[in-house]
Design a protein around this motif. Sequence first.
Motif, short mmCIF file in Angstrom:
data_model
loop_
_atom_site.label_atom_id
_atom_site.label_comp_id
_atom_site.label_asym_id
_atom_site.label_seq_id
_atom_site.Cartn_x
_atom_site.Cartn_y
_atom_site.Cartn_z
N TRP A 182 1.15 -0.97 -0.13
CA TRP A 182 -0.11 0.01 -0.09
C TRP A 182 0.83 1.17 0.07
CZ3 TRP A 182 -3.37 -2.66 -1.89
CH2 TRP A 182 -3.95 -3.71 -1.31
N TYR A 183 1.99 1.14 0.80
CA TYR A 183 3.04 2.42 0.91
C TYR A 183 3.41 2.55 -0.64
CZ TYR A 183 6.32 5.46 2.33
OH TYR A 183 7.31 6.79 2.42
N GLU A 184 3.77 1.96 -1.35
CA GLU A 184 4.62 1.91 -2.72
C GLU A 184 3.36 2.20 -3.68
OE1 GLU A 184 6.63 -1.85 -3.46
OE2 GLU A 184 8.28 -0.89 -2.14
N VAL A 220 -0.62 5.76 -7.76
CA VAL A 220 -1.79 4.95 -8.09
C VAL A 220 -2.88 5.05 -7.21
CG1 VAL A 220 -2.18 2.49 -8.51
CG2 VAL A 220 -0.02 3.29 -9.55
N LYS A 221 -2.68 4.60 -5.86
CA LYS A 221 -3.58 4.64 -4.83
C LYS A 221 -3.70 5.97 -4.21
CE LYS A 221 -4.89 2.17 -0.73
NZ LYS A 221 -4.35 1.20 0.34
N THR A 222 -4.98 6.34 -4.26
CA THR A 222 -5.28 7.90 -3.95
C THR A 222 -6.12 7.89 -2.89
OG1 THR A 222 -7.15 8.16 -5.09
CG2 THR A 222 -4.95 8.93 -6.06
N TYR A 262 6.54 3.79 6.02
CA TYR A 262 6.88 2.47 5.43
C TYR A 262 7.03 1.58 6.62
CZ TYR A 262 8.89 -0.86 2.49
OH TYR A 262 9.37 -2.31 1.78
N GLY A 263 5.68 0.76 7.24
CA GLY A 263 5.76 -0.04 8.49
C GLY A 263 6.34 0.96 9.55
#
Length: 106
Positions: free
Chosen positions: A13-15, A21-23, A66-67
């Motif tokens: 999800w972070y990447e 891509v993910k908004t 990121y984690g």
Amino acid sequence: MGKTLYLPLKKEWYEMIESGVKTEEYREIKPYWSKRLTGVEHPLFSVRYGYRSANQNGYTHIKFSYGYTKRTMTFELKGITIGKGKKEWGASDEDVFIIKLGKRTE
């Protein structure tokens, strides 16, 4: 900068968010997230009653990590609503809190 919501994310999800891509990000409608996102454990809102805005805690930004590392990114927070998210972005079949991202600020 105003009030910031801090959320650690899994690599996938972070990447996806980092690449643009993910908004939006999702959280279950459970007492923990209700309290954190709306300020009340059992909020008096429901899609059934037509109330879709959930950001009652005044967040203006969201900072993802990121984690639990020092790798982070910050976005303006466009809003938090309730509804059906995209399964390919990690949403369940149930209604979820939808955290909508604005432009990246850092």
